[in-house]
Design a protein around this motif. Structure first.
Motif, short mmCIF file in Angstrom:
data_model
loop_
_atom_site.label_atom_id
_atom_site.label_comp_id
_atom_site.label_asym_id
_atom_site.label_seq_id
_atom_site.Cartn_x
_atom_site.Cartn_y
_atom_site.Cartn_z
N ARG A 15 46.62 -31.62 11.15
CA ARG A 15 46.54 -30.41 10.33
C ARG A 15 45.22 -29.69 10.60
NH1 ARG A 15 45.21 -29.88 4.55
NH2 ARG A 15 46.00 -27.86 3.95
N ARG A 16 45.28 -28.37 10.75
CA ARG A 16 44.07 -27.57 10.99
C ARG A 16 43.23 -27.53 9.72
NH1 ARG A 16 44.61 -22.62 14.93
NH2 ARG A 16 42.71 -22.11 13.86
N SER A 17 41.94 -27.62 9.90
CA SER A 17 41.06 -27.55 8.74
C SER A 17 41.01 -26.10 8.23
CB SER A 17 39.66 -28.03 9.10
OG SER A 17 39.06 -27.11 9.99
N ARG A 18 40.60 -25.95 6.99
CA ARG A 18 40.48 -24.61 6.41
C ARG A 18 39.46 -23.78 7.17
NH1 ARG A 18 40.54 -26.55 0.34
NH2 ARG A 18 42.78 -26.51 -0.02
N LEU A 19 38.38 -24.43 7.60
CA LEU A 19 37.33 -23.71 8.31
C LEU A 19 37.89 -23.11 9.61
CD1 LEU A 19 34.32 -22.97 8.43
CD2 LEU A 19 33.98 -25.06 9.73
N ARG A 20 38.63 -23.89 10.36
CA ARG A 20 39.20 -23.39 11.61
C ARG A 20 40.24 -22.32 11.37
NH1 ARG A 20 41.29 -27.66 15.63
NH2 ARG A 20 41.78 -25.72 16.70
N THR A 21 40.86 -22.32 10.21
CA THR A 21 41.87 -21.32 9.90
C THR A 21 41.24 -20.01 9.45
OG1 THR A 21 43.40 -23.05 9.22
CG2 THR A 21 43.89 -20.82 8.49
N PHE A 22 40.27 -20.09 8.56
CA PHE A 22 39.75 -18.87 7.94
C PHE A 22 38.48 -18.32 8.57
CE2 PHE A 22 42.24 -20.75 4.38
CZ PHE A 22 43.18 -19.74 4.32
N LEU A 23 37.78 -19.08 9.40
CA LEU A 23 36.55 -18.57 10.01
C LEU A 23 36.81 -17.37 10.91
CD1 LEU A 23 33.50 -18.98 10.24
CD2 LEU A 23 33.95 -20.42 12.23
N PRO A 24 37.80 -17.39 11.79
CA PRO A 24 38.03 -16.18 12.60
C PRO A 24 38.41 -14.97 11.75
CG PRO A 24 39.16 -18.06 13.56
CD PRO A 24 38.64 -18.50 12.24
N LEU A 25 39.19 -15.19 10.70
CA LEU A 25 39.56 -14.07 9.82
C LEU A 25 38.34 -13.53 9.09
CD1 LEU A 25 42.86 -15.51 8.32
CD2 LEU A 25 42.62 -13.72 10.05
N GLY A 26 37.48 -14.42 8.63
CA GLY A 26 36.26 -13.99 7.94
C GLY A 26 35.33 -13.22 8.86
N LEU A 27 35.18 -13.69 10.10
CA LEU A 27 34.31 -12.99 11.05
C LEU A 27 34.87 -11.61 11.38
CD1 LEU A 27 33.30 -15.83 13.52
CD2 LEU A 27 31.84 -14.64 11.89
#
Length: 191
Positions: A15-27
């Protein structure tokens, strides 16, 4: 050779971590916000004002990074000098904290944009530095306690042994299993 067990048709993906999921969107959202704010400021005043704001952030950020780097180097050389003279280095002095956060603040000032400049300026304030460093220390300690054996955090837990006087001794734990054959003696640990 078959064992009779069916092989899974698709291997289970971790399972992908939340950081790997949302970091590109946040940037991406941060980048869009920075560009939008710069265009709003340019529309309200002029392109020259935006250029001067960005140039001032670059100059101020480089001055802050240079100052924090010099302070960190001076603290390091002072600690090394005390250690070579045989004196115990002092505990963390109030002035020695926050060099990393000052450098981060300077870096954020150097990155073009108004939001990064505001966050960089906030990181230069001592109360904010103390709050961020306390929060980061608590988070690091919590993650270290929650670490599973075999992970990097587990390695940190296993490598530290506390003596009764509070000193930390680096070492390695060697366990002899009950069914192991006797081995030749190990060489003594030297300092």
């Amino acid at each position: 050779m078959t064992t009779g067990a069916q092989t899974p048709s698709t291997p289970a993906r971790p399972r992908r971590s939340r950081l790997r999921t949302f970091l590109p969107l946040g940037l991406a959202a941060w980048l869009v916000l920075e560009i939008w704010l710069l265009t709003v400021v340019a529309g309200a005043s002029s392109g020259l004002v935006v250029f001067l704001v960005l140039l001032a952030g670059l100059v101020l950020g480089s001055v802050v990074i240079k100052r924090a780097g010099r302070r960190a180097f001076r603290n390091l050389s002072e600690a090394l000098r005390q250690q070579q003279s045989g004196a115990m280095p002092e505990a963390a002095r109030p002035n020695s904290e926050g060099n990393g956060l000052m450098m981060l603040g300077g870096l954020l000032l150097m990155i073009p944009g108004l939001v990064s400049d505001a966050v960089g300026l906030l990181l230069l304030l001592p109360p904010v530095q103390k709050a961020v460093s306390r929060s980061a220390e608590r988070t690091f300690e919590r993650k270290l306690r929650e670490a599973d054996p075999g992970t990097l955090g587990g390695a940190f837990q296993q490598a530290r042994m506390h003596r009764p006087d509070g000193k930390v001794v680096q070492g390695e734990v060697i366990r002899d299993e009950p069914g192991d054959a006797p081995k030749e003696p190990r060489p003594p640990l030297t300092h």
